[in-house]
Scaffold this motif. Structure first.
Motif, PDB file in Angstrom:
ATOM      1  N   HIS A  56       0.822  -1.213   0.000  1.00 49.37           N
ATOM      2  CA  HIS A  56       0.000   0.000   0.000  1.00 49.37           C
ATOM      3  C   HIS A  56       0.858   1.267   0.000  1.00 49.37           C
ATOM      4  O   HIS A  56       0.419   2.319  -0.457  1.00 49.37           O
ATOM      5  CB  HIS A  56      -0.926   0.009   1.224  1.00 49.37           C
ATOM      6  CG  HIS A  56      -1.823   1.199   1.272  1.00 49.37           C
ATOM      7  ND1 HIS A  56      -2.970   1.283   0.518  1.00 49.37           N
ATOM      8  CD2 HIS A  56      -1.741   2.352   1.967  1.00 49.37           C
ATOM      9  CE1 HIS A  56      -3.555   2.440   0.752  1.00 49.37           C
ATOM     10  NE2 HIS A  56      -2.838   3.108   1.628  1.00 49.37           N
ATOM     11  N   ALA A  57       2.083   1.148   0.476  1.00 44.22           N
ATOM     12  CA  ALA A  57       2.962   2.320   0.601  1.00 44.22           C
ATOM     13  C   ALA A  57       3.313   2.861  -0.775  1.00 44.22           C
ATOM     14  O   ALA A  57       3.678   2.110  -1.668  1.00 44.22           O
ATOM     15  CB  ALA A  57       4.222   1.948   1.366  1.00 44.22           C
ATOM     16  N   SER A  58       3.208   4.179  -0.924  1.00 40.04           N
ATOM     17  CA  SER A  58       3.530   4.780  -2.216  1.00 40.04           C
ATOM     18  C   SER A  58       4.983   5.235  -2.327  1.00 40.04           C
ATOM     19  O   SER A  58       5.537   5.207  -3.414  1.00 40.04           O
ATOM     20  CB  SER A  58       2.586   5.946  -2.505  1.00 40.04           C
ATOM     21  OG  SER A  58       2.625   6.891  -1.468  1.00 40.04           O
ATOM     22  N   PRO A  59       5.641   5.639  -1.240  1.00 42.72           N
ATOM     23  CA  PRO A  59       7.048   6.027  -1.407  1.00 42.72           C
ATOM     24  C   PRO A  59       7.941   4.811  -1.638  1.00 42.72           C
ATOM     25  O   PRO A  59       7.548   3.672  -1.369  1.00 42.72           O
ATOM     26  CB  PRO A  59       7.401   6.707  -0.075  1.00 42.72           C
ATOM     27  CG  PRO A  59       6.300   6.450   0.865  1.00 42.72           C
ATOM     28  CD  PRO A  59       5.153   5.852   0.105  1.00 42.72           C
ATOM     29  N   ASN A  60       9.138   5.074  -2.130  1.00 42.53           N
ATOM     30  CA  ASN A  60      10.085   3.992  -2.373  1.00 42.53           C
ATOM     31  C   ASN A  60      10.740   3.489  -1.100  1.00 42.53           C
ATOM     32  O   ASN A  60      11.308   2.417  -1.092  1.00 42.53           O
ATOM     33  CB  ASN A  60      11.170   4.446  -3.354  1.00 42.53           C
ATOM     34  CG  ASN A  60      10.606   4.675  -4.731  1.00 42.53           C
ATOM     35  OD1 ASN A  60       9.626   4.044  -5.108  1.00 42.53           O
ATOM     36  ND2 ASN A  60      11.210   5.571  -5.480  1.00 42.53           N
ATOM     37  N   THR A  61      10.694   4.280  -0.041  1.00 43.61           N
ATOM     38  CA  THR A  61      11.334   3.913   1.212  1.00 43.61           C
ATOM     39  C   THR A  61      10.287   3.777   2.307  1.00 43.61           C
ATOM     40  O   THR A  61       9.437   4.643   2.480  1.00 43.61           O
ATOM     41  CB  THR A  61      12.364   4.985   1.625  1.00 43.61           C
ATOM     42  OG1 THR A  61      13.324   5.129   0.583  1.00 43.61           O
ATOM     43  CG2 THR A  61      13.082   4.594   2.909  1.00 43.61           C
ATOM     44  N   ILE A  62      10.379   2.671   3.042  1.00 43.62           N
ATOM     45  CA  ILE A  62       9.508   2.455   4.198  1.00 43.62           C
ATOM     46  C   ILE A  62      10.392   2.517   5.437  1.00 43.62           C
ATOM     47  O   ILE A  62      11.478   1.951   5.463  1.00 43.62           O
ATOM     48  CB  ILE A  62       8.785   1.099   4.115  1.00 43.62           C
ATOM     49  CG1 ILE A  62       7.906   1.072   2.859  1.00 43.62           C
ATOM     50  CG2 ILE A  62       7.952   0.852   5.371  1.00 43.62           C
ATOM     51  CD1 ILE A  62       7.324  -0.273   2.546  1.00 43.62           C
ATOM     52  N   THR A  63       9.919   3.240   6.436  1.00 44.28           N
ATOM     53  CA  THR A  63      10.652   3.415   7.685  1.00 44.28           C
ATOM     54  C   THR A  63       9.818   2.877   8.833  1.00 44.28           C
ATOM     55  O   THR A  63       8.595   3.002   8.823  1.00 44.28           O
ATOM     56  CB  THR A  63      10.942   4.916   7.934  1.00 44.28           C
ATOM     57  OG1 THR A  63      11.636   5.445   6.818  1.00 44.28           O
ATOM     58  CG2 THR A  63      11.764   5.119   9.188  1.00 44.28           C
TER      59      THR A  63
END
Length: 152
Positions: free
Chosen positions: A106-113
């Motif tokens: 579901h995350a749209s950015p390339n990086t998940i934190t």
């Protein structure tokens, strides 16, 4: 096992799951005082309102089996994976991975934190997250160690 989005009536069960899981699953990595600071026995109205607000604003996934919430997780629009908890009686059944798969997709950015506990760190490392830094966070006057982790 079904996966669905958060409903307001889930909150009491999520808070109980959070408390019970922290106090059983994380007890080998944190002291009793740290566990109590992190997950107290009672959650005041401010905490309940904050949780409800973020669970509503974020993309929140609930895992449920036979009307029992077995796990939950949430991620915001910036790619911050805020919470990922599995019921203490449903550990090591792939629930965390299934929830995390849904959150990451579901995350749209390339990086998940995420800010991973000592206990959760190996889980996230196996999923390709790297430790950015170790940190101490204060909860009710008690310091807790966790790790800022990122996945590209």
């Amino acid at each position: 096992m079904i996966f669905r989005e958060y409903l307001p009536e889930d909150l009491p069960q999520l808070l109980r799951l959070f408390h019970d899981t922290i106090h059983s699953v994380c007890r080998s990595d944190y002291t009793s005082a740290q566990l109590d600071a992190w997950a107290p026995n009672r959650f005041d109205a401010d905490v309940q309102n904050r949780w409800h607000s973020t669970l509503t604003e974020h993309y929140t996934i609930i895992a449920e089996e036979n009307s029992v919430i077995t796990g939950f997780g949430d991620i915001d629009d910036t790619g911050y994976l805020d919470r990922l908890y599995v019921h203490k009686d449903y550990q090591r059944l792939g629930i965390a991975s299934a929830i995390c798969d849904r959150l990451e997709s579901h995350a749209s950015p390339n990086t998940i934190t995420t800010h991973a506990s000592i206990t959760a760190k190996p889980f996230f490392q196996k999923r390709g997250y790297a430790v950015v830094t170790r940190q101490s966070v204060e909860r009710h006057g008690i310091l807790l160690t966790n790790f800022i982790m990122k996945k590209e």
